[in-house]
Scaffold this motif. Structure first.
Motif, short mmCIF file in Angstrom:
data_model
loop_
_atom_site.label_atom_id
_atom_site.label_comp_id
_atom_site.label_asym_id
_atom_site.label_seq_id
_atom_site.Cartn_x
_atom_site.Cartn_y
_atom_site.Cartn_z
N PRO A 81 0.81 -1.22 0.00
CA PRO A 81 0.00 0.00 0.00
C PRO A 81 0.84 1.27 0.00
N GLY A 82 2.09 1.20 0.43
CA GLY A 82 2.93 2.39 0.44
C GLY A 82 3.69 2.62 -0.86
N ASP A 83 3.53 1.75 -1.82
CA ASP A 83 4.24 1.88 -3.10
C ASP A 83 3.75 3.11 -3.85
N PRO A 84 4.66 3.96 -4.34
CA PRO A 84 4.23 5.16 -5.06
C PRO A 84 3.37 4.87 -6.30
N ALA A 85 3.55 3.70 -6.91
CA ALA A 85 2.75 3.33 -8.08
C ALA A 85 1.37 2.81 -7.69
N GLY A 86 1.15 2.61 -6.40
CA GLY A 86 -0.15 2.12 -5.93
C GLY A 86 -0.11 0.65 -5.56
N GLU A 87 -0.94 0.29 -4.60
CA GLU A 87 -1.02 -1.09 -4.13
C GLU A 87 -1.59 -2.01 -5.21
N VAL A 88 -0.99 -3.19 -5.33
CA VAL A 88 -1.51 -4.24 -6.21
C VAL A 88 -1.37 -5.56 -5.47
N ARG A 89 -2.48 -6.24 -5.28
CA ARG A 89 -2.49 -7.52 -4.59
C ARG A 89 -2.71 -8.62 -5.64
N VAL A 90 -1.90 -9.69 -5.58
CA VAL A 90 -1.89 -10.69 -6.64
C VAL A 90 -1.98 -12.10 -6.06
N ALA A 91 -2.75 -12.94 -6.73
CA ALA A 91 -2.82 -14.36 -6.39
C ALA A 91 -2.85 -15.16 -7.69
N ALA A 92 -2.13 -16.29 -7.72
CA ALA A 92 -2.13 -17.15 -8.90
C ALA A 92 -1.98 -18.60 -8.46
N VAL A 93 -2.86 -19.46 -8.98
CA VAL A 93 -2.81 -20.89 -8.67
C VAL A 93 -2.97 -21.65 -9.97
N HIS A 94 -2.10 -22.65 -10.17
CA HIS A 94 -2.14 -23.48 -11.39
C HIS A 94 -2.40 -24.92 -10.98
N ARG A 95 -3.29 -25.58 -11.70
CA ARG A 95 -3.58 -27.00 -11.47
C ARG A 95 -2.48 -27.87 -12.05
#
Length: 152
Positions: A81-95
């Protein structure tokens, strides 16, 4: 599946032998600070230009390092959240394992303050997974043939 919270940055990545739950993956990235959330699902389809006949199933195999490479991709794109470019939350799951047509093979979810970042990051994560993670698929067809895709 691995979950990290570094400076309140959500980064969830993993390989799964169990069916994927797209809603649960998206839930893992939601935050009151994020106004945009989107989820990409890669679905097993019944055709492929390299297949002889109709595809009936895929069998995914992964290199032992695939999980750590997937982790690194998610970490590379997640921002706190403190990143100057803005917060980005990521999740990735592969079968991995045997999947029938219609099954979810990949789920990538991204949440950010604004939609443009969510769309851009989601696409970048999907493309990086396809390019970098050593996961291979064996296509089975109704003609009784099989074909490996993605082997080096």
């Amino acid at each position: 599946m691995r979950v990290t919270e570094q400076a309140e940055r959500a980064a969830v990545a993993g390989l799964s032998e169990r069916p994927l739950d797209a809603a649960a993956v998206e839930q893992s990235v939601l935050s009151p600070r994020c106004g945009a959330a989107l989820t990409f699902t890669g679905v097993v389809r019944n055709h492929d230009p390299e297949a002889t006949g109709t595809v009936t199933s895929l069998e995914y195999s992964a290199h032992p390092d695939a999980g750590s490479i997937l982790d690194a991709i998610v970490d590379r794109h997640a921002r706190g959240p403190g990143d100057p470019a803005g917060e980005v939350r990521v999740a990735a799951v592969h079968r991995i394992g045997l999947l029938d047509v219609g099954a979810l093979a990949l789920v990538v979810s991204v949440a950010s303050a604004h939609r443009a970042a969510a769309f851009d990051v989601c696409r970048a994560v999907v493309e990086d997974i396809k390019a970098e993670v050593p996961i291979w698929k064996k296509q089975q067809t109704d003609a009784g043939t099989s074909h490996w895709v993605g082997l080096p």
